[in-house]
Write a protein that holds these residues in place. Structure first.
Motif, PDB file in Angstrom:
ATOM      1  N   ASP A  40       0.609  -1.186  -0.004  1.00  0.00           N
ATOM      2  CA  ASP A  40      -0.081  -0.104   0.046  1.00  0.00           C
ATOM      3  C   ASP A  40       0.812   1.269  -0.164  1.00  0.00           C
ATOM      4  O   ASP A  40       0.407   2.290  -0.669  1.00  0.00           O
ATOM      5  N   HIS A  41       2.119   1.059   0.823  1.00  0.00           N
ATOM      6  CA  HIS A  41       2.933   2.520   0.982  1.00  0.00           C
ATOM      7  C   HIS A  41       3.513   2.470  -0.719  1.00  0.00           C
ATOM      8  O   HIS A  41       3.633   3.555  -1.051  1.00  0.00           O
ATOM      9  N   LEU A  42       3.599   1.556  -1.399  1.00  0.00           N
ATOM     10  CA  LEU A  42       4.463   1.553  -2.595  1.00  0.00           C
ATOM     11  C   LEU A  42       3.527   2.129  -3.829  1.00  0.00           C
ATOM     12  O   LEU A  42       3.819   2.624  -4.607  1.00  0.00           O
ATOM     13  N   LEU A  43       2.179   1.727  -3.443  1.00  0.00           N
ATOM     14  CA  LEU A  43       1.051   2.090  -4.433  1.00  0.00           C
ATOM     15  C   LEU A  43       0.970   3.570  -4.191  1.00  0.00           C
ATOM     16  O   LEU A  43       0.852   4.674  -5.194  1.00  0.00           O
ATOM     17  N   VAL A  71      -6.797   0.685 -10.076  1.00  0.00           N
ATOM     18  CA  VAL A  71      -5.966  -0.038  -9.625  1.00  0.00           C
ATOM     19  C   VAL A  71      -6.146  -0.537  -8.016  1.00  0.00           C
ATOM     20  O   VAL A  71      -5.764  -1.731  -7.734  1.00  0.00           O
ATOM     21  N   ARG A  72      -7.042  -0.218  -7.237  1.00  0.00           N
ATOM     22  CA  ARG A  72      -7.384  -0.459  -5.830  1.00  0.00           C
ATOM     23  C   ARG A  72      -8.057  -1.793  -6.342  1.00  0.00           C
ATOM     24  O   ARG A  72      -7.897  -2.744  -5.359  1.00  0.00           O
ATOM     25  N   CYS A 120       0.909  -8.252 -13.942  1.00  0.00           N
ATOM     26  CA  CYS A 120       1.982  -7.605 -14.313  1.00  0.00           C
ATOM     27  C   CYS A 120       2.051  -6.144 -14.044  1.00  0.00           C
ATOM     28  O   CYS A 120       3.002  -5.432 -13.738  1.00  0.00           O
ATOM     29  N   LEU A 121       0.801  -5.484 -14.566  1.00  0.00           N
ATOM     30  CA  LEU A 121       0.964  -4.159 -14.175  1.00  0.00           C
ATOM     31  C   LEU A 121       0.943  -3.769 -12.672  1.00  0.00           C
ATOM     32  O   LEU A 121       1.790  -2.542 -12.195  1.00  0.00           O
ATOM     33  N   LEU A 122       0.594  -4.486 -11.861  1.00  0.00           N
ATOM     34  CA  LEU A 122       0.875  -4.106 -10.421  1.00  0.00           C
ATOM     35  C   LEU A 122       2.380  -4.377  -9.907  1.00  0.00           C
ATOM     36  O   LEU A 122       2.932  -3.876  -9.199  1.00  0.00           O
TER      37      LEU A 122
END
Length: 506
Positions: free
Chosen positions: A102-105, A124-125, A143-145
């Protein structure tokens, strides 16, 4: 409505066979210089038969003023294979700690996505929830995440600071190694995306390219942008009034323009074959923003559209200057540049207050990254306008009426270095391009100093600017071989002006 009007005007201009230059797209800016009839381009002044020179380092190093340095034999920047200092298999696991994820997001959306707003955070969530429930799969969503987490692992806020962690230390940092683990895992999934033309597939290749740019691997990044653009070329152009299809179309518009801009600006710098380099066509539409923009997102969209408008202007300039087999006389070019200057001034006037350049606003710090990037692109546009006058003068063909543009071109070189100074040590999508463009500006200034007829035209502060570029390259030299060679090139050029300045500085 404004964007629709601009599209209509541009289509009207393109349909006029006797006027290739869009004179003014903005009604509130008066036009004082007439446009250039297409048929006159082939007329050549008797003593100015020359062809345009591309604005990149490889071309600059071939200038006669540097013949005594034998740069062409010593340095072949883009023929060198890119070095990959990373292991093909990394020991770190990509099993997600969802609290850390979540921090990286958040880091990705705050410091990376905001400059190319092609994704919806709520979408994205939802992808995150699916991965939490099902685990990381082998599909485009996973892949996107993984690419988003790779970006979040190395992204930092844009701040004005001096040298921090060196580039060599960065390669050994925990954040970079984790980012590489995510990126390598995403790479394993990209093969399954090659035969599809969806928006999410294009976004995967685009984000992979941005990651490679941020880690100074430009050739690999260009390949990713090309693949992303190939996905976009397969988008269906058929639109319906259905809300779902309209939303999908708007998403495809955004990723199409983003891929186009990134591929083109990198292609022009990589000095690829002229056949590919001169393909400057671009989509006729402006991308549509998503519904329900928040305040910060609104500023990001103003930035995004302003960047696209400036890209379109620079392409029109390039399209005029680099017409196939056309030799443009200096007198006609001067006439055209006045037109382009008006269009650039109109773009400046069109910027909203939050993004206005060289104006202090209450939200100055909040929107500083946007203004920093727009200022850089504006200088790119100006450099394109004045580049041929610099080339002509440094080759000893100075024309009295073009002295004004020559002075402006030299000033752009100093302005570029000074304006970029606040980002010299910040890692982002455009870092490698900044290293190249600032080095190119430094080389132009040193070339002018070596030309007896041009020394008196050098702007104030040019010596400090060259020294600043040298310091910047020293910071990044351990991360990329071509950066190391750019540093060696600058250090190999003796300059009485720079040497005397360094002596005073010591």
């Amino acid at each position: 409505m404004i964007l629709k009007r601009m599209d209509d005007l541009e289509l009207l201009i393109q349909s006029r066979t006797n006027d290739p230059l869009p004179v003014n797209l903005f009604n509130n800016v008066p036009s004082t210089s007439p446009s250039i009839p297409f048929g006159e381009v082939s007329v050549i002044d008797e003593q100015t038969q020359w062809k345009p020179s591309f604005a990149n380092i490889d071309e600059v190093l071939k200038w006669p003023v540097f013949d005594d340095q034998n740069f062409d034999q010593q340095f072949r920047l883009l023929s060198l294979p890119e070095e990959d200092n990373c292991q093909p298999e990394l020991p770190m696991s990509v099993d997600l700690d969802f609290h850390a994820a979540d921090h990286l997001l958040r880091s990705f959306f705050d410091d990376v996505h905001i400059f190319n707003p092609t994704l919806k955070e709520e979408d994205v969530r939802e992808y995150v929830k699916l991965v939490q429930f099902n685990g990381i799969g082998w599909d485009a969503t996973s892949c996107l995440l993984l690419l988003i987490y790779a970006h979040g692992s190395i992204a930092t806020p844009f701040v004005n600071h001096g040298p921090g962690v060196s580039s060599s230390s960065f390669r050994q940092s925990k954040g970079f190694l984790r980012a590489e683990s995510y990126f390598f895992a995403a790479q394993k999934r990209m093969g399954m995306l090659l035969c599809r033309n969806g928006a999410i597939e294009a976004q995967c290749f685009f984000l992979a390219g941005v990651y490679l740019m941020a880690t100074l691997r430009p050739v690999g990044a260009w390949r990713m942008f090309v693949q992303a653009l190939a996905c976009c070329q397969g988008f269906s152009i058929h639109r319906t009034k259905d809300n779902a299809y309209e939303d999908e179309w708007n998403t495809k518009q955004r990723i199409y323009w983003t891929c186009f801009k990134s591929e083109l600006e990198l292609r022009l710098e990589l000095n690829l074959s002229p056949k590919n380099m001169l393909d400057l066509s671009y989509p006729t539409f402006f991308p549509s923003p998503p519904d329900g923009l928040k305040t910060k997102d609104e500023a990001a969209w103003y930035f995004y559209l302003a960047e696209i408008a400036l890209r379109r202007l620079e392409n029109r300039i390039l399209g005029y200057l680099y017409q196939p087999d056309a030799l443009i006389p200096v007198s006609k070019m001067e006439y055209a540049i006045l037109d382009f200057e008006e269009q650039a001034d109109a773009w400046l006037l069109s910027l909203p207050e939050a993004l206005a350049l060289n104006i202090d606003t209450p939200d100055k710090d909040q929107y500083e990254p946007f203004r920093f990037i727009l200022s850089g692109h504006f200088l790119d546009c100006q450099e394109t306008m004045y580049w041929q006058f610099l080339v002509e003068a440094i080759h000893g063909r100075v024309h009295g009426t073009s002295d004004l543009f020559l002075r402006k071109g030299l000033k752009v070189c100093v302005d570029r270095i000074q304006q970029n100074h606040k980002g010299f040590y910040h890692r982002h999508h455009g870092t490698w391009l900044m290293l190249r463009s600032c080095t190119r500006s430094a080389l132009v200034l040193l070339a002018a100093e070596r030309s007896v007829d041009l020394v008196h035209l050098l702007p104030l502060g040019w010596e400090e600017a060259v020294i600043g570029v040298t310091k910047m390259l020293k910071f990044w030299k351990d991360e990329s071989r071509d950066v190391f060679e750019m540093l060696e090139i600058l250090q190999a050029l003796p300059s009485s002006g720079v040497s005397s300045y360094m002596g005073l500085a010591c």
